[in-house]
Design a protein around this motif. Structure first.
Motif, mmCIF file in Angstrom:
data_model
loop_
_atom_site.group_PDB
_atom_site.id
_atom_site.type_symbol
_atom_site.label_atom_id
_atom_site.label_comp_id
_atom_site.label_asym_id
_atom_site.label_seq_id
_atom_site.Cartn_x
_atom_site.Cartn_y
_atom_site.Cartn_z
ATOM 1 N N TYR A 291 0.834 -1.079 -0.054
ATOM 2 C CA TYR A 291 -0.055 -0.315 -0.223
ATOM 3 C C TYR A 291 0.865 1.204 -0.642
ATOM 4 C CZ TYR A 291 -2.867 -3.128 2.434
ATOM 5 O OH TYR A 291 -3.840 -4.494 2.968
ATOM 6 N N TYR B 42 0.617 4.421 1.521
ATOM 7 C CA TYR B 42 -0.843 6.084 1.604
ATOM 8 C C TYR B 42 0.183 7.351 1.593
ATOM 9 C CZ TYR B 42 -3.277 2.793 4.015
ATOM 10 O OH TYR B 42 -4.648 1.891 4.190
ATOM 11 N N GLN C 166 0.608 11.092 4.538
ATOM 12 C CA GLN C 166 0.020 11.671 6.015
ATOM 13 C C GLN C 166 0.577 12.913 5.770
ATOM 14 O OE1 GLN C 166 2.130 9.403 8.986
ATOM 15 N NE2 GLN C 166 -0.051 10.259 10.415
ATOM 16 N N LYS D 9 -3.112 17.001 10.816
ATOM 17 C CA LYS D 9 -4.325 17.278 10.575
ATOM 18 C C LYS D 9 -5.243 16.138 9.866
ATOM 19 C CE LYS D 9 -3.373 21.431 13.260
ATOM 20 N NZ LYS D 9 -3.444 22.408 14.363
ATOM 21 N N LYS D 10 -4.911 15.795 8.957
ATOM 22 C CA LYS D 10 -5.947 14.488 7.928
ATOM 23 C C LYS D 10 -5.564 13.474 8.338
ATOM 24 C CE LYS D 10 -6.083 16.459 3.802
ATOM 25 N NZ LYS D 10 -5.344 17.170 2.640
ATOM 26 N N PRO D 11 -6.560 12.755 7.728
ATOM 27 C CA PRO D 11 -6.412 11.551 8.245
ATOM 28 C C PRO D 11 -6.123 10.517 7.414
ATOM 29 C CG PRO D 11 -8.689 12.168 7.073
ATOM 30 C CD PRO D 11 -8.322 13.133 7.209
ATOM 31 N N LEU D 12 -4.879 9.394 7.357
ATOM 32 C CA LEU D 12 -3.998 9.402 6.127
ATOM 33 C C LEU D 12 -5.395 8.412 4.760
ATOM 34 C CD1 LEU D 12 -2.097 8.295 9.177
ATOM 35 C CD2 LEU D 12 -1.640 6.148 7.696
ATOM 36 N N LEU E 52 -6.071 6.416 1.802
ATOM 37 C CA LEU E 52 -5.246 5.268 0.763
ATOM 38 C C LEU E 52 -4.721 6.280 -0.683
ATOM 39 C CD1 LEU E 52 -4.823 2.708 0.838
ATOM 40 C CD2 LEU E 52 -6.858 2.438 0.033
ATOM 41 N N ASN F 84 -6.750 5.703 -5.175
ATOM 42 C CA ASN F 84 -7.712 6.755 -4.626
ATOM 43 C C ASN F 84 -8.310 7.712 -5.438
ATOM 44 O OD1 ASN F 84 -10.255 6.160 -3.302
ATOM 45 N ND2 ASN F 84 -8.613 7.263 -1.323
ATOM 46 N N LEU G 283 4.491 13.279 4.221
ATOM 47 C CA LEU G 283 4.934 12.271 4.914
ATOM 48 C C LEU G 283 4.342 10.938 3.701
ATOM 49 C CD1 LEU G 283 6.578 10.538 6.509
ATOM 50 C CD2 LEU G 283 5.234 10.502 8.124
ATOM 51 N N LEU H 241 3.926 6.668 2.837
ATOM 52 C CA LEU H 241 4.035 5.844 4.392
ATOM 53 C C LEU H 241 3.585 4.613 2.997
ATOM 54 C CD1 LEU H 241 1.633 6.706 7.108
ATOM 55 C CD2 LEU H 241 5.104 6.786 7.227
ATOM 56 N N PHE I 78 3.940 -0.824 8.488
ATOM 57 C CA PHE I 78 3.825 0.029 8.742
ATOM 58 C C PHE I 78 5.841 0.172 7.856
ATOM 59 C CE2 PHE I 78 0.374 2.545 7.294
ATOM 60 C CZ PHE I 78 -0.465 2.295 8.229
ATOM 61 N N GLU J 138 9.120 3.538 7.878
ATOM 62 C CA GLU J 138 8.890 4.720 8.830
ATOM 63 C C GLU J 138 8.336 5.945 8.135
ATOM 64 O OE1 GLU J 138 12.979 3.068 11.655
ATOM 65 O OE2 GLU J 138 12.722 4.708 10.144
#
Lengths: 117, 114
Positions: free
Chosen positions: A33, A35, A37, A40-43, A45, A58, A88, A90, A108, A110
């Motif tokens: 996967y 992601y 990041q 202040k926001k959701p990860l 996808l 997505n 970031l 991930l 995950f 780093e």
């Protein structure tokens, strides 16, 4: 050796550059996967690969191009990025869903901290 | 579409005390999984605890336990005997059965005070 390794850990690039992020997993997983990041926001996808086949995209802009040459490696090719792409990134892996070993856990790396100037 | 909400951007707890982090989610599905992940500063995100929706019994892992209220769509994490090493961002996550689509909340930053 750590289970999921991402390189580089930090990357600064201009908006016209082309670069790639690399992810490698040594856990025998078949799903990988990407992601994003942001603070202040959701990860978010971005992409999922299962046995090297893309199963999720997505609605990611085409300036992000994933590549999965085998179940252990995943790349994210970057070109003509925008400053808002700074984040970031991930990488994660898991057993495929039908596997008896699948507990649902994501493993995950780093992360690769990307800054777009 | 499924959503996960963490309403506490930041929490603090005294060392050795207990703290509860909140998470609510929205779904129309009956078969799914819920997770709490921990992300220490500049380190990898790791799984803290997981819960299958079909199980009524709340999951526990040592000092970590959840309060799973399926009807209320609530999934809180309780950390007992808090330690300095518990300081991190905590993310609540949801995954529908049979999909690879994990949905995460915005996270709660936990500070542990000595």
């Amino acid at each position: 050796e750590t289970g999921v390794t991402q390189t580089p850990r930090h990357l600064v690039m201009g908006m016209t550059n082309k670069k790639s992020l690399k992810c490698e997993q040594h856990l025998g997983h078949n799903a990988m996967y990407w992601y994003k990041q942001s603070a202040k926001k959701p990860l978010e996808l971005m992409f999922v690969y299962n046995f090297k086949e893309q199963t999720e995209n997505n609605s990611v802009p085409s300036r992000f191009s994933p590549e999965c040459p085998n179940s252990s490696h995943l790349f994210l090719h970057l070109h003509t990025l925008q400053p808002e792409d700074s984040a970031l990134y991930l990488c994660a892996s898991s057993h495929f869903i039908g596997s008896l070993a699948n507990t649902g856990e994501l493993f995950f790396g780093e992360g690769s901290r990307l800054t777009v100037l | 579409a499924q959503t996960v909400t963490q309403s506490q951007p930041e929490m603090s707890v005294q060392e050795a005390e207990t703290v509860t982090l909140s998470c609510t989610y929205d779904t129309s599905e009956s078969d799914y999984y819920l997770f709490w992940y921990k992300q220490p500063p500049s380190r990898q995100m790791i799984l803290v605890i997981r819960q299958e929706a079909y199980k009524q019994q709340n999951a526990t892992e040592n000092r970590f336990s959840v309060n799973f209220q399926k009807a209320a769509k609530s999934f809180s994490l309780k950390i007992s005997d808090s330690q300095l090493g518990d300081a991190a961002m905590y993310f609540c996550a949801y995954r529908s059965s049979g999909t690879y689509k994990y949905i995460f909340g915005t996270g709660t930053r936990l500070k542990v005070l000595a």
